[in-house]
Design an enzyme around this catalytic site. Structure first.
Site, mmCIF file in Angstrom:
data_model
loop_
_atom_site.group_PDB
_atom_site.id
_atom_site.type_symbol
_atom_site.label_atom_id
_atom_site.label_comp_id
_atom_site.label_asym_id
_atom_site.label_seq_id
_atom_site.Cartn_x
_atom_site.Cartn_y
_atom_site.Cartn_z
ATOM 1 N N HIS A 1 0.851 -1.191 0.000
ATOM 2 C CA HIS A 1 0.000 0.000 0.000
ATOM 3 C C HIS A 1 0.885 1.238 0.000
ATOM 4 O O HIS A 1 1.280 1.742 1.040
ATOM 5 C CB HIS A 1 -0.905 -0.023 1.236
ATOM 6 C CG HIS A 1 -1.970 1.040 1.245
ATOM 7 N ND1 HIS A 1 -3.113 0.922 2.002
ATOM 8 C CD2 HIS A 1 -2.061 2.237 0.616
ATOM 9 C CE1 HIS A 1 -3.860 2.005 1.830
ATOM 10 N NE2 HIS A 1 -3.228 2.826 0.999
ATOM 11 N N LEU A 38 -5.694 13.148 7.916
ATOM 12 C CA LEU A 38 -4.441 12.555 7.477
ATOM 13 C C LEU A 38 -4.528 12.230 5.992
ATOM 14 O O LEU A 38 -5.564 11.787 5.494
ATOM 15 C CB LEU A 38 -4.146 11.279 8.269
ATOM 16 C CG LEU A 38 -3.590 11.484 9.684
ATOM 17 C CD1 LEU A 38 -3.664 10.188 10.486
ATOM 18 C CD2 LEU A 38 -2.149 11.994 9.633
ATOM 19 N N ARG A 45 -20.627 -2.158 22.367
ATOM 20 C CA ARG A 45 -21.882 -2.743 21.892
ATOM 21 C C ARG A 45 -21.893 -2.904 20.369
ATOM 22 O O ARG A 45 -22.858 -3.435 19.819
ATOM 23 C CB ARG A 45 -23.077 -1.890 22.355
ATOM 24 C CG ARG A 45 -23.389 -2.069 23.840
ATOM 25 C CD ARG A 45 -24.713 -1.440 24.221
ATOM 26 N NE ARG A 45 -24.673 0.013 24.122
ATOM 27 C CZ ARG A 45 -24.281 0.811 25.116
ATOM 28 N NH1 ARG A 45 -23.878 0.295 26.270
ATOM 29 N NH2 ARG A 45 -24.277 2.131 24.949
ATOM 30 N N HIS A 79 -0.429 7.699 12.623
ATOM 31 C CA HIS A 79 -1.685 7.041 12.260
ATOM 32 C C HIS A 79 -2.239 6.187 13.396
ATOM 33 O O HIS A 79 -3.418 5.833 13.372
ATOM 34 C CB HIS A 79 -1.492 6.164 11.018
ATOM 35 C CG HIS A 79 -1.483 6.940 9.742
ATOM 36 N ND1 HIS A 79 -0.385 7.649 9.318
ATOM 37 C CD2 HIS A 79 -2.445 7.132 8.806
ATOM 38 C CE1 HIS A 79 -0.674 8.240 8.165
ATOM 39 N NE2 HIS A 79 -1.909 7.938 7.838
ATOM 40 N N HIS A 116 -5.270 -0.140 6.371
ATOM 41 C CA HIS A 116 -4.719 0.733 7.432
ATOM 42 C C HIS A 116 -5.584 0.716 8.703
ATOM 43 O O HIS A 116 -6.354 1.630 8.973
ATOM 44 C CB HIS A 116 -4.424 2.141 6.950
ATOM 45 C CG HIS A 116 -5.447 2.826 6.085
ATOM 46 N ND1 HIS A 116 -6.779 2.942 6.419
ATOM 47 C CD2 HIS A 116 -5.308 3.470 4.903
ATOM 48 C CE1 HIS A 116 -7.414 3.612 5.480
ATOM 49 N NE2 HIS A 116 -6.530 3.947 4.545
ATOM 50 N N GLN A 147 -9.947 10.615 0.818
ATOM 51 C CA GLN A 147 -10.548 10.226 -0.468
ATOM 52 C C GLN A 147 -11.594 11.284 -0.843
ATOM 53 O O GLN A 147 -12.555 11.483 -0.106
ATOM 54 C CB GLN A 147 -11.200 8.844 -0.360
ATOM 55 C CG GLN A 147 -10.287 7.741 0.152
ATOM 56 C CD GLN A 147 -9.221 7.342 -0.841
ATOM 57 O OE1 GLN A 147 -9.427 7.387 -2.046
ATOM 58 N NE2 GLN A 147 -8.071 6.919 -0.330
ATOM 59 N N ASP A 164 1.654 3.391 3.163
ATOM 60 C CA ASP A 164 0.602 4.296 2.688
ATOM 61 C C ASP A 164 1.221 5.658 2.345
ATOM 62 O O ASP A 164 0.599 6.702 2.534
ATOM 63 C CB ASP A 164 -0.505 4.458 3.740
ATOM 64 C CG ASP A 164 -1.762 5.123 3.176
ATOM 65 O OD1 ASP A 164 -1.883 5.223 1.937
ATOM 66 O OD2 ASP A 164 -2.608 5.563 3.983
ATOM 67 N N HIS A 195 -11.918 2.284 4.586
ATOM 68 C CA HIS A 195 -12.794 3.448 4.408
ATOM 69 C C HIS A 195 -14.244 2.961 4.474
ATOM 70 O O HIS A 195 -15.067 3.259 3.612
ATOM 71 C CB HIS A 195 -12.493 4.155 3.086
ATOM 72 C CG HIS A 195 -11.144 4.813 3.060
ATOM 73 N ND1 HIS A 195 -10.917 6.069 3.564
ATOM 74 C CD2 HIS A 195 -9.952 4.353 2.635
ATOM 75 C CE1 HIS A 195 -9.631 6.370 3.423
ATOM 76 N NE2 HIS A 195 -9.027 5.347 2.873
#
Length: 385
Positions: free
Chosen positions: A60, A307, A227, A251, A216, A141, A274, A195
């Site tokens: 990645h 980030l 829960r 991260h 990630h 993104q 990444d 994501h």
């Protein structure tokens, strides 16, 4: 081309062998033995007091050295691939990001025709990160280009790539997501959940359909709640999922790294960077998918604080992992190369055994990188790393 490394400790995921000689010939490991007879005209390297590990595999990575996969530049990929040898990465997946279909397809077509040179890390294929993700967990993104999973588009892209798409990050809870997970998995593509705003139960369903990785860990995924364990809980608890970790202490907190190590073990972790184009470059302002990124000692961030990838190197990720967990060298091999090779179903990488590719890194007891060896050739020395 031949190279013999003398008196080295060879470290594989399965164990280590001390005081070994390793003969590399024609890009492969020809022999690993306690003593290889002197050979005339073969380059010799003294490995006394050092360790030989398989070359790192980064599954990645978006960019490096001012270049990015999304630039769709042949020259850019060459510059990027060469720069990765400086950190011990000998193989990688060029990673795209959420953008217009036209821009993604240009990047895919560029990778499809790429021909690596001998002094570059090997481009193993493509990791498609987005646009089939959740707007609730978009991160860096771009929201405007996020769309629902579309298997027809993915099939088209795989054909365009010349079958070089090896991994796709998507959100399985989105409409058509589960169908995409099953179809991609059946066609040999690694489905990585990322994501994503999936519930724990949706995570489990996706794994049953073939998802095998988490993109990630902790970042831009439904967080853990007692829960609703969410995507984070699913990645940590489901053995069938390998967890990507960006161990830059930006991260994720050191405690979160330790927790992942304790729950997943070295068998369940894949170290990644990444990284974006600012890796190896001075602090300043850079582009990521058409977005302005501010790069400082605190990492790479969009103007809104999100980030935007990292500037982490693989050798630093390895040192950081050792620092926090005190894991063994064998475990580091699993997390930096062996597990990635297994996920990618590579039968020639991730181990230093006869017949495998002669991709390796020479490190000292502090895991400082001394040489990177690609296809049996010393590509980077300590004085120019």
């Amino acid at each position: 081309m031949s190279l013999i490394i003398r008196n080295i400790t060879v470290v594989n995921a399965s164990g280590r062998d001390e005081q070994m000689d390793v003969w590399m010939k024609d890009g492969k490991i020809a022999q690993v033995a306690h003593h290889i007879e002197e050979a005339q005209g073969i380059e010799q390297l003294d490995g006394s007091g050092k360790f030989l590990l398989p070359g790192f595999i980064d599954m990645h990575i978006h960019g490096s050295a001012q270049m990015d996969t999304m630039d769709a530049s042949d020259e850019g990929l060459h510059i990027m691939a060469k720069s990765l040898l400086k950190e011990g990465t000998t193989s990688f997946l060029a990673t795209t990001m959420t953008q217009s279909f036209d821009n993604i397809e240009r990047a895919i077509a560029n990778v499809a025709q790429f021909q690596p040179k001998s002094d570059e890390a090997e481009l193993l294929g493509l990791h498609i990160e987005g646009p089939f993700v959740s707007k609730q967990r978009a991160g860096a993104q771009p929201l405007d280009y996020i769309v629902q999973p579309d298997i027809e588009v993915m099939t088209k892209w795989q054909a365009l790539s010349g079958q070089k798409i090896k991994q796709i990050t998507l959100a399985p809870e989105e409409p058509n997501g589960m169908t995409a997970v099953q179809s991609l998995s059946e066609n040999g593509i690694i489905v990585s959940i990322g994501h994503s705003d999936a519930t724990f139960e949706q995570m489990q369903e996706a794994v049953q359909l073939g998802a095998s990785q988490g993109t990630h860990l902790y970042n831009q995924m439904r967080p853990f709640h007692h829960r609703d364990p969410g995507v984070v809980g699913g990645v940590l608890l489901v053995d069938a999922i390998k967890a990507e970790l960006i161990v830059d202490f930006i991260h994720m907190h050191e405690g979160a790294v330790e927790m992942a190590y304790r729950l997943k073990g070295a068998d369940g972790i894949i170290l990644i960077t990444d990284a974006m184009r600012a890796k190896g470059m001075p602090y300043g302002e850079y582009d990521l998918g058409g977005q302005l990124v501010h790069v400082t000692e605190s990492g790479a961030h969009l103007s809104n604080g999100s980030l935007a990838g990292s500037i982490l190197t693989m050798d630093q990720a390895v040192r950081n992992m050792r620092q926090i967990t005190n894991c063994t060298l064998e475990e580091l091999v699993k997390m930096s190369s062996y597990n990635a090779a297994q996920q990618l179903k590579l039968t020639n990488k991730g181990q230093l055994i006869e017949g495998y590719d002669a991709d390796a890194v020479l490190v000292d007891e502090h895991l400082r990188l001394h040489q990177t060896i690609k296809a049996g050739q010393i590509s980077m020395h300590a004085n120019n790393l």
